[in-house]
Design a protein around this motif. Structure first.
Motif, short mmCIF file in Angstrom:
data_model
loop_
_atom_site.label_atom_id
_atom_site.label_comp_id
_atom_site.label_asym_id
_atom_site.label_seq_id
_atom_site.Cartn_x
_atom_site.Cartn_y
_atom_site.Cartn_z
N GLU A 84 -21.54 -20.54 7.13
CA GLU A 84 -20.46 -21.49 7.45
C GLU A 84 -19.17 -21.07 6.76
OE1 GLU A 84 -21.93 -25.26 6.29
OE2 GLU A 84 -23.35 -25.45 7.97
N SER A 85 -19.31 -20.60 5.50
CA SER A 85 -18.12 -20.14 4.79
C SER A 85 -17.51 -18.93 5.49
CB SER A 85 -18.48 -19.79 3.35
OG SER A 85 -17.38 -19.27 2.66
N LEU A 86 -18.36 -17.99 5.95
CA LEU A 86 -17.85 -16.82 6.67
C LEU A 86 -17.23 -17.22 8.00
CD1 LEU A 86 -20.72 -14.24 5.98
CD2 LEU A 86 -18.42 -14.24 5.01
N ASP A 87 -17.85 -18.19 8.69
CA ASP A 87 -17.27 -18.67 9.95
C ASP A 87 -15.89 -19.27 9.72
OD1 ASP A 87 -19.46 -17.84 11.40
OD2 ASP A 87 -20.45 -19.80 11.38
N ARG A 88 -15.78 -20.07 8.65
CA ARG A 88 -14.47 -20.65 8.35
C ARG A 88 -13.45 -19.55 8.02
NH1 ARG A 88 -17.79 -24.45 5.67
NH2 ARG A 88 -17.44 -23.38 3.68
N ALA A 89 -13.91 -18.56 7.23
CA ALA A 89 -13.01 -17.46 6.90
C ALA A 89 -12.63 -16.67 8.14
CB ALA A 89 -13.67 -16.54 5.86
N ASP A 92 -10.10 -18.61 10.04
CA ASP A 92 -8.80 -18.49 9.36
C ASP A 92 -8.17 -17.13 9.66
OD1 ASP A 92 -9.17 -21.00 8.32
OD2 ASP A 92 -9.96 -20.28 6.39
N LEU A 93 -9.01 -16.07 9.62
CA LEU A 93 -8.48 -14.74 9.92
C LEU A 93 -8.00 -14.64 11.36
CD1 LEU A 93 -11.08 -12.49 8.06
CD2 LEU A 93 -8.71 -12.89 7.43
N LYS A 94 -8.74 -15.26 12.30
CA LYS A 94 -8.32 -15.25 13.70
C LYS A 94 -6.99 -15.97 13.87
CE LYS A 94 -12.83 -14.80 15.98
NZ LYS A 94 -13.81 -15.45 16.88
N ARG A 95 -6.85 -17.10 13.20
CA ARG A 95 -5.57 -17.82 13.28
C ARG A 95 -4.45 -16.99 12.67
NH1 ARG A 95 -8.86 -22.41 12.20
NH2 ARG A 95 -8.53 -22.14 9.95
N ASP A 96 -4.75 -16.37 11.52
CA ASP A 96 -3.73 -15.50 10.91
C ASP A 96 -3.39 -14.33 11.83
OD1 ASP A 96 -3.79 -17.15 8.73
OD2 ASP A 96 -5.10 -15.87 7.53
N LEU A 97 -4.43 -13.73 12.47
CA LEU A 97 -4.19 -12.62 13.39
C LEU A 97 -3.35 -13.07 14.58
CD1 LEU A 97 -4.71 -9.71 14.31
CD2 LEU A 97 -6.85 -10.51 15.36
N TYR A 98 -3.68 -14.25 15.12
CA TYR A 98 -2.90 -14.77 16.26
C TYR A 98 -1.44 -15.00 15.86
CZ TYR A 98 -1.45 -17.91 19.99
OH TYR A 98 -0.78 -18.49 21.03
N ASP A 99 -1.27 -15.60 14.65
CA ASP A 99 0.10 -15.83 14.19
C ASP A 99 0.85 -14.51 13.98
OD1 ASP A 99 -0.41 -18.53 14.22
OD2 ASP A 99 -0.90 -18.66 12.09
N LEU A 100 0.15 -13.53 13.40
CA LEU A 100 0.79 -12.23 13.17
C LEU A 100 1.10 -11.53 14.48
CD1 LEU A 100 -1.31 -10.93 10.13
CD2 LEU A 100 1.06 -11.71 10.10
N GLN A 101 0.19 -11.66 15.48
CA GLN A 101 0.46 -11.06 16.78
C GLN A 101 1.66 -11.70 17.44
OE1 GLN A 101 -3.34 -11.52 18.72
NE2 GLN A 101 -4.03 -9.47 18.16
N LYS A 102 1.78 -13.03 17.32
CA LYS A 102 2.95 -13.71 17.87
C LYS A 102 4.22 -13.24 17.16
CE LYS A 102 2.98 -18.02 18.82
NZ LYS A 102 2.89 -19.50 18.68
N LYS A 103 4.15 -13.14 15.82
CA LYS A 103 5.33 -12.66 15.09
C LYS A 103 5.66 -11.22 15.47
CE LYS A 103 4.63 -15.64 11.05
NZ LYS A 103 4.33 -15.68 9.59
#
Length: 371
Positions: A84-89, A92-103
């Motif tokens: 569960e901790s890895l899934d949450r991480a 979070d990484l997917k959201r960060d990747l999506y945000d970075l891709q948008k930027k």
């Protein structure tokens, strides 16, 4: 017969003997039964001992199973918590990747916009050049100078579901741009069309100054069959021969690693003749044909970038393909010609259907051409 000093009847003596034998038999049986009983008691004791040992082993196994089950459940819970901790991480990484891709995409768009705005990058088509007149000016004896002015035509990429409409008057375009949307009647249906201000990509204008040598030419494809000095001598000797189309050589450069070089003649006509021929035969032990090319230098000057928005042209977007291209374009033109729809006289209109695109080019007087 006498027993213990008493006379006994023979029959009774026989019975007594039988009774004694029977008694002995029963004593033996009792003794055998006691032995069997002892053996059975001993076996029972051993069985009880084995039972207790087995029960102890079984209890040990059961305790061990409980411990293993408890440890397994504990490990499973830890693994589930870690997952569960890895899934949450991971989320979070997917959201960060999506945000970075948008930027990154925003930065790329900004970079492309700045590149189009400030960097001069245009594909210049090959065109036939006609010299209409000669400027009266002093020109160097050993080179021909030319100047070309290159102007990039402003353009706009028109995508599917869009249209460009040009009015005869600027005020009509201004009226249309004030509208949030336009409802265009198409037979029994209506489509909502949104007008946009048209902004053209930056264009460039520059001058190309070329100096072509009258005395020097370049050559290539010289094979490295001879040492560099000997090959240079053979080249100079061959280019000096008038019978091969050459002339008196002033200077010759040769690079063995590339098989290329340049040669300068004393007179101006030799280089021109060799360039027109394009080939030259050299005696390098055997005849070798070289490629001959003009020697020139060029400079780009007076770089200018400019951009703008056509004042009489409006971009229409969000057009639904309710009918064929020609009919829909006619309906659009009719709608925007009507003063009741804030329209006016239409000079030109072009609609792009689904699955297509075209580039519209704009001239300085505002008239468009489509490619």
């Amino acid at each position: 017969m006498s027993v213990n000093g008493e006379l006994v009847n023979p029959d009774e003596g026989s019975r007594m003997s039988e009774a004694a034998a029977e008694l002995k038999k029963y004593k033996d049986l009792m003794e055998s039964a006691d032995n069997e009983k002892s053996r059975l008691l001993l076996e029972k004791a051993e069985a009880e001992t084995e039972k207790k040992r087995t029960e102890a082993e079984l209890q040990s196994f059961m305790d061990s199973e409980d411990n293993i089950s408890e440890r397994f459940n504990r490990d499973l819970l830890e693994v589930q918590e870690e997952r569960e901790s890895l899934d949450r991480a991971n989320q979070d990484l997917k959201r960060d990747l999506y945000d970075l891709q948008k930027k990154l995409q925003l930065k790329r768009d900004e970079s492309d916009s700045l590149r189009r705005k400030f960097k001069i990058e245009a594909r210049i088509p090959v065109k036939l050049v006609k010299f209409a007149r000669v400027l009266e000016r002093e020109e160097a004896e050993d080179q021909v100078e030319s100047k070309f002015t290159v102007t990039q035509t402003p353009s706009f990429l028109l995508k599917s579901g869009q249209a460009l409409i040009t009015f005869e008057e600027e005020k009509v375009a201004e009226q249309i741009l004030r509208l949030a949307k336009c409802s265009v009647a198409c037979d029994k249906a209506k489509i909502e069309v949104k007008p946009y201000t048209l902004t053209l990509d930056p264009s460039v204008k520059f001058e190309v100054h070329i100096q072509v040598s009258k005395k020097s030419v370049r050559f290539c494809n010289a094979p490295p069959t001879l040492p560099e000095e000997r090959m240079r001598d053979r080249l100079e000797l061959s280019f000096s021969r008038a019978s091969r189309g050459g002339g008196e050589v002033e200077k010759l450069e040769y690079h063995k690693d590339t098989g290329s070089g340049r040669v300068t003649f004393l007179s101006t006509g030799v280089a021109e003749n060799l360039v027109h021929r394009g080939k030259f035969c050299v005696d390098a032990g055997s005849d070798v044909v070289l490629d001959v090319l003009p020697l020139y230098e060029y400079q780009l000057r007076k770089f200018q970038t400019y951009s703008g928005a056509p004042s009489r042209t409006v971009l229409l977007g969000g057009i639904q393909a309710l009918m064929n291209e020609e009919d829909l374009q006619d309906h659009l033109e009719i709608h925007f010609q009507k003063p009741s729809n804030y329209g006016g006289e239409v000079e030109n209109i072009k609609y792009v259907p689904d699955g297509a695109q075209l580039t519209a080019f704009f001239s300085e007087d505002g008239k468009e051409k489509e490619d």
